[in-house]
Design an enzyme around this catalytic site. Structure first.
Site: not given
Ligand code: GUN
Length: 317
Positions: A73, A117, A140
């Site tokens: 990311k 995350q 998100d």
């Molecule tokens: N962990 C796995 N996928 C995601 C996501 O789309 N957002 C977040 N914050 N954590 C994740």
């Protein structure tokens, strides 16, 4: 090659002859790259207007998979011109400390997007952390305020993977309006928001789950079939209506260590009209949509409409 594999190959070939179908492979990697390039243009425009869009990712603990996701990311966001910060906190971080970190980011005007995350280490309350994020910075799209906005058809931030699914359909020329979409899986991250997005685009939507009766028959009704379950090879060729668009959100590890989706790719390719591979289908779209959400959040923070997707329909009929 073993007898079994030869036999399966022969079955696929026979099915192709029967249906005359060879699915168009939807290249998520290429579409995501195009989207990231468009986002980078939007970032450059905002920078010209004096706003450098900022994304902060919070990683708690040392989960190896999460570390890889966060690194990917960060790289993608930096390449697109965002101001990127990663806050790494130890696994022993307390709930109060994490809430304090989020509060600081909420108050920081240079931060337009906050992503904590998930999953968090045991003992930390994920729900409380998500609720603590300013909904306008919740890139998100998981805050209850954004969930409500999605259901109500007002402008909010939409979860990245489902938004990526819609983008893949649109950019592949798959019509959504009036068609029957069947979503297998009802998670807050994918299944539920995707069903809402499809509904907002005037699809007729069925959501299936582990208690659904006769899953194959339900799937066979789909013009657009999405599997977001996490079960290797769940969706078989005889579950798919000839010509259907099949999106595979599952990421599973095969016995040989390779990644594969929920859809039995080879055999379903012989029946479907469109299909996403795993890897290289829906997966790459998630980060691209995160970047677009962050651009949208930054633009909205200055009342600019740059990069903002249209609000979904709230037509009740
Ligand atoms: N962990 C796995 N996928 C995601 C996501 O789309 N957002 C977040 N914050 N954590 C994740």
């Amino acid at each position: 090659m073993s007898q079994v594999v030869q036999g399966k190959g022969a079955d696929d070939a026979a099915r192709k002859l029967e249906t005359g179908m060879t699915a168009k492979r939807i290249d998520g990697k290429a579409i995501a790259a195009q989207l990231r390039a468009e986002v980078a243009e939007g970032v450059a425009e905002l920078v010209q207007l004096g706003v450098r869009p900022g994304l902060t990712v919070v990683l708690v603990g040392e989960d190896p998979a999460s570390q890889v996701y966060v690194r990917n990311k960060d790289r993608a966001a930096e390449a697109a011109g965002f101001l990127v910060r990663t806050i790494k906190l130890p696994a022993e971080t307390t709930q109060a400390e994490l809430m304090e970190a989020v509060a600081k980011l909420n108050a920081d005007a240079s931060v337009h997007g906050i992503l904590v995350q998930l999953p968090l280490p045991r003992g930390l309350d994920e729900d409380a952390v998500v609720r603590a994020i300013d909904p306008d910075k919740d890139v998100d799209g998981l805050h209850p305020e954004n969930v409500a906005r999605l259901v109500m058809g007002s402008e909010g931030l939409v979860p990245c993977t489902p938004a990526g699914c819609i983008e893949l359909l649109d950019r592949s020329g798959v019509e959504i309006e009036g068609r029957h979409a069947v979503v297998v899986g009802r998670s807050m991250l994918v299944g539920k928001p995707l069903a809402q997005l499809l509904l907002a685009r005037n699809a007729t939507v069925t959501t299936c789950h582990s208690r659904s009766r006769d899953l194959p028959a339900l799937c066979r009704q789909a013009d657009i079939l999405v599997s977001a379950v996490g079960r290797l090879g769940l969706i078989r060729a005889d579950w798919v209506r000839p010509g259907a668009a099949v999106l595979d959100v599952g990421i599973n590890r095969r016995e040989d260590g390779k990644l594969a989706g929920d859809v039995a790719y080879e055999e379903v390719s012989a029946v479907a009209g469109f299909i996403t591979p795993v890897p290289g289908g829906v997966g790459p779209m998630t980060i691209a949509m995160l970047l677009r959400n962050t651009l949208t959040a930054a633009a909205r923070s200055r009342d600019l409409e740059l990069g903002a997707p249209k609000a979904p329909s709230s037509d009740p009929s």
